[in-house]
Design an enzyme around this catalytic site. Structure first.
Site, PDB file in Angstrom:
ATOM      1  N   SER A  61       0.751  -1.051  -0.096  1.00  0.00           N
ATOM      2  CA  SER A  61      -0.202   0.013  -0.017  1.00  0.00           C
ATOM      3  C   SER A  61       0.788   1.266  -0.049  1.00  0.00           C
ATOM      4  O   SER A  61       2.105   0.969   0.551  1.00  0.00           O
ATOM      5  CB  SER A  61      -0.795  -0.117   1.120  1.00  0.00           C
ATOM      6  OG  SER A  61      -1.680  -0.952   1.254  1.00  0.00           O
TER       7      SER A  61
HETATM    8  N1  SAH Z   1      -0.641  -4.511   3.576  1.00  0.00           N
HETATM    9  C1  SAH Z   1       0.452  -4.946   2.719  1.00  0.00           C
HETATM   10  C2  SAH Z   1      -0.299  -5.980   1.519  1.00  0.00           C
HETATM   11  C3  SAH Z   1      -1.415  -5.208   0.817  1.00  0.00           C
HETATM   12  S1  SAH Z   1      -1.762  -6.424  -0.537  1.00  0.00           S
HETATM   13  C4  SAH Z   1       1.550  -4.361   2.626  1.00  0.00           C
HETATM   14  O1  SAH Z   1       1.078  -2.864   2.344  1.00  0.00           O
HETATM   15  O2  SAH Z   1       2.405  -4.633   2.195  1.00  0.00           O
HETATM   16  C5  SAH Z   1      -2.953  -7.412   0.198  1.00  0.00           C
HETATM   17  C6  SAH Z   1      -2.434  -8.657   0.451  1.00  0.00           C
HETATM   18  O3  SAH Z   1      -3.549  -9.304   0.991  1.00  0.00           O
HETATM   19  C7  SAH Z   1      -1.718  -9.494  -0.516  1.00  0.00           C
HETATM   20  O4  SAH Z   1      -0.223  -9.641   0.045  1.00  0.00           O
HETATM   21  C8  SAH Z   1      -2.447 -10.726  -0.805  1.00  0.00           C
HETATM   22  O5  SAH Z   1      -1.838 -11.784  -1.194  1.00  0.00           O
HETATM   23  C9  SAH Z   1      -3.401 -10.804   0.645  1.00  0.00           C
HETATM   24  N2  SAH Z   1      -4.391 -11.616   0.547  1.00  0.00           N
HETATM   25  C10 SAH Z   1      -5.393 -11.558  -0.145  1.00  0.00           C
HETATM   26  N3  SAH Z   1      -6.416 -12.090   0.108  1.00  0.00           N
HETATM   27  C11 SAH Z   1      -5.997 -12.938   1.224  1.00  0.00           C
HETATM   28  C12 SAH Z   1      -6.586 -14.013   2.206  1.00  0.00           C
HETATM   29  N4  SAH Z   1      -7.742 -14.476   1.879  1.00  0.00           N
HETATM   30  N5  SAH Z   1      -5.793 -14.350   3.088  1.00  0.00           N
HETATM   31  C13 SAH Z   1      -4.627 -13.896   3.352  1.00  0.00           C
HETATM   32  N6  SAH Z   1      -3.807 -12.924   2.679  1.00  0.00           N
HETATM   33  C14 SAH Z   1      -4.855 -12.463   1.595  1.00  0.00           C
END
Ligand code: SAH
Length: 286
Positions: free
Chosen positions: A121
């Site tokens: 993000s």
């Molecule tokens: N907040 C983090 C990543 C944001 S992107 C940062 O800023 O680095 C959203 C993340 O959610 C991704 O890494 C994706 O793989 C994860 N994601 C999506 N659906 C998910 C689920 N059902 N369970 C766990 N992680 C999930």
């Protein structure tokens, strides 16, 4: 009174554009337009072509990195995104360059591709979520970071709750969990990971992480079509969850669990996040 402005910031990965951005700005319209202009157009060191080609040296040259990371935080303070000194302190302490893939511009205020159809993000969204959760990230408290991706926010949570607290990241892409752990090991939160108050697990975050529930703070870093019940169940009375909800159009919801167990939900702002979904759907591109 505040007016909410929506600033789409785009970053291309694969063949799709991903964007997310939103914040709260003062009502002075010309000031807000200036801010918009500054945010997208007037980023002196971000626009330096040498900076944009920043590479591995950028990631490991810590003195340089820390001063640029501080400059990023100061910009967010200057434009009124960061108002909390505690949030400024933690974002200064956790060098963002350690969490983005090499070759990215780590201090640019936009989301960036991290592979697997996911993004880290934008700094202003991290700041916004940290501020919304600040009261629930006091020393000794428990925090859950669903969709922890790079591990950046999990590391910030761990530093805020400290060694007597607990910060738990849940991410469903195992490679991203390994990436997050490597990143955290290089960061100011490394000791907390080693000493066991910070964890990152592989799992479906829609189920939360019951082992350490209930949580004072839950952050969800991907947009859910609706708020998953297990996450509501794992919120402590007095606890707060920040979660993007929606599909094409999404709102950042602030979910407070009251002392009697009832739930209050309000909308903070419009946002755009990648979906909270199954691993299979994410890997095939949703
Ligand atoms: N907040 C983090 C990543 C944001 S992107 C940062 O800023 O680095 C959203 C993340 O959610 C991704 O890494 C994706 O793989 C994860 N994601 C999506 N659906 C998910 C689920 N059902 N369970 C766990 N992680 C999930």
């Amino acid at each position: 009174m505040n007016v909410r402005y929506y600033f789409p910031v785009s970053v291309a990965y694969d063949s799709r554009a991903c964007y997310e951005a939103a914040t709260t700005k003062p009502t002075n319209h010309s000031l807000s337009l200036t801010l918009l202009h500054h945010r997208s157009l007037s980023l002196p060191f971000f626009q330096n072509p040498n900076f944009l080609t920043g590479n591995t040296m950028q990631r490991f040259c810590s003195v340089n990195g820390i001063s640029k990371n501080r400059a990023m935080v100061e910009r967010l303070q200057h434009f009124g995104v960061i108002t909390s000194s505690k949030v400024a302190e933690v974002m200064e302490t956790v060098d963002r360059a350690l969490f983005v893939p090499s070759g990215s511009a780590p201090y640019d205020d936009s989301p960036m591709a991290i592979g697997y159809n996911a993004t880290i993000s934008a700094p202003h969204m991290h700041a916004t979520c940290l501020q919304l959760l600040e009261e629930n990230l006091q020393p000794g408290m428990r925090a859950l970071d669903v969709g922890s991706g790079t591990g950046y926010l999990t590391a910030c949570f761990a530093l805020m709750v400290g060694p007597r607290g607990r910060a738990v990241g849940v991410e469903h892409i195992p490679e991203l969990v390994s990436f997050a752990i490597e990143n955290i090991q290089k960061s100011a939160a490394a000791t907390l990971l080693k000493d066991g108050s910070l964890f990152v697990h592989v799992g479906d975050g829609r189920e939360g992480w019951p082992e350490f529930a209930p949580y004072d703070a839950i952050h969800v870093g991907a947009a859910a079509p609706e708020i998953p019940q297990p996450l509501i169940d794992q919120l402590k009375p007095g606890g707060r969850m920040v979660i993007p909800v929606g599909n094409m159009f999404q709102d950042l919801k602030v979910v407070d669990k009251n002392s009697d167990g009832s739930i209050s939900i309000r909308t903070e702002t419009s946002v755009r996040y990648v979906p909270l979904t199954s691993r299979e759907a994410q890997l095939r591109g949703y």
